[in-house]
Design a protein around this motif. Structure first.
Motif, PDB file in Angstrom:
ATOM      1  N   GLU A  65       9.360  41.620   2.108  1.00 29.52           N
ATOM      2  CA  GLU A  65       9.944  42.824   1.513  1.00 29.52           C
ATOM      3  C   GLU A  65      11.042  42.523   0.495  1.00 29.52           C
ATOM      4  N   GLU A  66      11.510  41.287   0.436  1.00 31.71           N
ATOM      5  CA  GLU A  66      12.532  40.910  -0.539  1.00 31.71           C
ATOM      6  C   GLU A  66      11.938  40.281  -1.801  1.00 31.71           C
ATOM      7  N   VAL A  67      10.624  40.228  -1.872  1.00 30.23           N
ATOM      8  CA  VAL A  67       9.951  39.607  -3.014  1.00 30.23           C
ATOM      9  C   VAL A  67       9.533  40.678  -4.015  1.00 30.23           C
ATOM     10  N   ASP A  68       9.996  40.509  -5.241  1.00 34.74           N
ATOM     11  CA  ASP A  68       9.593  41.366  -6.357  1.00 34.74           C
ATOM     12  C   ASP A  68       8.467  40.634  -7.080  1.00 34.74           C
ATOM     13  N   LEU A  69       7.305  41.232  -7.177  1.00 36.17           N
ATOM     14  CA  LEU A  69       6.151  40.547  -7.770  1.00 36.17           C
ATOM     15  C   LEU A  69       6.422  40.050  -9.185  1.00 36.17           C
ATOM     16  N   ASP A  70       7.268  40.750  -9.933  1.00 35.71           N
ATOM     17  CA  ASP A  70       7.605  40.283 -11.278  1.00 35.71           C
ATOM     18  C   ASP A  70       8.324  38.939 -11.229  1.00 35.71           C
ATOM     19  N   GLU A  71       9.077  38.692 -10.156  1.00 36.83           N
ATOM     20  CA  GLU A  71       9.837  37.449 -10.037  1.00 36.83           C
ATOM     21  C   GLU A  71       8.981  36.265  -9.583  1.00 36.83           C
ATOM     22  N   VAL A  72       7.788  36.535  -9.109  1.00 36.50           N
ATOM     23  CA  VAL A  72       6.925  35.462  -8.603  1.00 36.50           C
ATOM     24  C   VAL A  72       5.539  35.480  -9.248  1.00 36.50           C
ATOM     25  N   SER A  73       5.424  36.106 -10.397  1.00 44.02           N
ATOM     26  CA  SER A  73       4.109  36.259 -11.031  1.00 44.02           C
ATOM     27  C   SER A  73       3.595  34.984 -11.689  1.00 44.02           C
ATOM     28  N   THR A  74       4.490  34.042 -11.964  1.00 43.33           N
ATOM     29  CA  THR A  74       4.096  32.739 -12.519  1.00 43.33           C
ATOM     30  C   THR A  74       4.804  31.655 -11.715  1.00 43.33           C
ATOM     31  N   GLN A 133       9.618  23.697  -8.987  1.00 42.39           N
ATOM     32  CA  GLN A 133       8.420  24.102  -9.725  1.00 42.39           C
ATOM     33  C   GLN A 133       7.267  23.147  -9.474  1.00 42.39           C
ATOM     34  N   ARG A 134       7.535  21.844  -9.492  1.00 39.93           N
ATOM     35  CA  ARG A 134       6.471  20.860  -9.235  1.00 39.93           C
ATOM     36  C   ARG A 134       5.887  21.042  -7.831  1.00 39.93           C
ATOM     37  N   ALA A 135       6.759  21.226  -6.842  1.00 36.80           N
ATOM     38  CA  ALA A 135       6.293  21.399  -5.461  1.00 36.80           C
ATOM     39  C   ALA A 135       5.452  22.661  -5.327  1.00 36.80           C
ATOM     40  N   LEU A 136       5.914  23.757  -5.929  1.00 34.29           N
ATOM     41  CA  LEU A 136       5.154  25.006  -5.874  1.00 34.29           C
ATOM     42  C   LEU A 136       3.815  24.854  -6.592  1.00 34.29           C
ATOM     43  N   HIS A 137       3.843  24.280  -7.773  1.00 28.29           N
ATOM     44  CA  HIS A 137       2.613  24.080  -8.552  1.00 28.29           C
ATOM     45  C   HIS A 137       1.595  23.300  -7.740  1.00 28.29           C
ATOM     46  N   ASP A 138       2.023  22.163  -7.210  1.00 29.81           N
ATOM     47  CA  ASP A 138       1.090  21.311  -6.474  1.00 29.81           C
ATOM     48  C   ASP A 138       0.526  22.026  -5.253  1.00 29.81           C
ATOM     49  N   ASP A 174      -0.241  33.786 -15.296  1.00 27.85           N
ATOM     50  CA  ASP A 174      -0.088  34.871 -14.334  1.00 27.85           C
ATOM     51  C   ASP A 174      -0.940  34.587 -13.095  1.00 27.85           C
ATOM     52  N   LEU A 175      -0.265  34.412 -11.974  1.00 25.65           N
ATOM     53  CA  LEU A 175      -0.965  34.090 -10.730  1.00 25.65           C
ATOM     54  C   LEU A 175      -1.846  35.233 -10.246  1.00 25.65           C
ATOM     55  N   PHE A 176      -1.444  36.449 -10.553  1.00 25.83           N
ATOM     56  CA  PHE A 176      -2.156  37.622 -10.044  1.00 25.83           C
ATOM     57  C   PHE A 176      -3.196  38.166 -11.015  1.00 25.83           C
ATOM     58  N   ALA A 177      -3.402  37.470 -12.134  1.00 27.76           N
ATOM     59  CA  ALA A 177      -4.384  37.921 -13.123  1.00 27.76           C
ATOM     60  C   ALA A 177      -5.775  37.924 -12.492  1.00 27.76           C
ATOM     61  N   GLY A 178      -6.588  38.841 -12.931  1.00 31.53           N
ATOM     62  CA  GLY A 178      -7.936  38.985 -12.389  1.00 31.53           C
ATOM     63  C   GLY A 178      -8.706  37.680 -12.353  1.00 31.53           C
ATOM     64  N   SER A 220      -8.107  34.964 -10.661  1.00 32.53           N
ATOM     65  CA  SER A 220      -7.389  33.711 -10.402  1.00 32.53           C
ATOM     66  C   SER A 220      -7.558  33.244  -8.959  1.00 32.53           C
ATOM     67  N   GLY A 221      -7.827  34.178  -8.061  1.00 33.03           N
ATOM     68  CA  GLY A 221      -7.953  33.830  -6.656  1.00 33.03           C
ATOM     69  C   GLY A 221      -6.643  33.915  -5.898  1.00 33.03           C
ATOM     70  N   PHE A 222      -5.569  34.314  -6.567  1.00 32.62           N
ATOM     71  CA  PHE A 222      -4.259  34.443  -5.930  1.00 32.62           C
ATOM     72  C   PHE A 222      -4.041  35.914  -5.608  1.00 32.62           C
ATOM     73  N   ASP A 223      -3.682  36.195  -4.356  1.00 33.88           N
ATOM     74  CA  ASP A 223      -3.469  37.587  -3.932  1.00 33.88           C
ATOM     75  C   ASP A 223      -2.279  37.653  -2.980  1.00 33.88           C
ATOM     76  N   SER A 224      -2.094  38.793  -2.336  1.00 35.92           N
ATOM     77  CA  SER A 224      -0.944  38.973  -1.453  1.00 35.92           C
ATOM     78  C   SER A 224      -0.974  38.002  -0.271  1.00 35.92           C
ATOM     79  N   MET A 225      -2.145  37.677   0.229  1.00 29.97           N
ATOM     80  CA  MET A 225      -2.247  36.708   1.316  1.00 29.97           C
ATOM     81  C   MET A 225      -1.861  35.319   0.809  1.00 29.97           C
ATOM     82  N   SER A 226      -2.236  35.013  -0.406  1.00 31.93           N
ATOM     83  CA  SER A 226      -1.845  33.737  -1.013  1.00 31.93           C
ATOM     84  C   SER A 226      -0.329  33.649  -1.113  1.00 31.93           C
ATOM     85  N   LEU A 227       0.293  34.740  -1.536  1.00 32.60           N
ATOM     86  CA  LEU A 227       1.745  34.771  -1.657  1.00 32.60           C
ATOM     87  C   LEU A 227       2.392  34.553  -0.294  1.00 32.60           C
ATOM     88  N   THR A 228       1.850  35.159   0.736  1.00 29.27           N
ATOM     89  CA  THR A 228       2.384  34.970   2.085  1.00 29.27           C
ATOM     90  C   THR A 228       2.301  33.497   2.480  1.00 29.27           C
TER      91      THR A 228
END
Length: 89
Positions: free
Chosen positions: A63-72, A9-14, A32-36, A38-46
């Motif tokens: 294709e194995e990523v469920d957005l609900d599992e990575v929303s925060t 979590q610390r590594a991801l946060h930073d 919520d990373l994807f909240a309006g 925030s600046g986080f989008d599908s390219m950010s996730l990639t």
């Protein structure tokens, strides 16, 4: 060996704060990373998935990523830790 979810979590946060969102303010674990606006989008996730592969040595195809599992950051850390544990067997 189970990965340390807090360390993941610390590594991801930073990485997300400094390299993706480019902000100085911390990111709440349950924000919520994807909240309006925030600046986080599908390219950010990639970009985060590339970071995960480089930092933790586990590849997670888009294709194995469920957005609900990575929303925060908190959820993403649990998801990534689970993938790391599965990869280590």
């Amino acid at each position: 060996m189970t990965p340390d979810v807090d360390a993941v979590q610390r590594a991801l946060h930073d990485h997300i704060v400094k390299e993706i969102l480019l902000r100085k303010a911390p990111l709440a674990p349950d924000e919520d990373l994807f909240a309006g606006g925030s600046g986080f989008d599908s390219m950010s996730l990639t970009r985060v998935l590339v970071f995960i592969e480089q930092r933790f040595g586990v590849k997670i195809p888009d294709e194995e990523v469920d957005l609900d599992e990575v929303s925060t950051v908190e959820r993403m850390a649990r998801f990534v830790a689970g993938r790391i544990a599965a990869a280590r067997g």
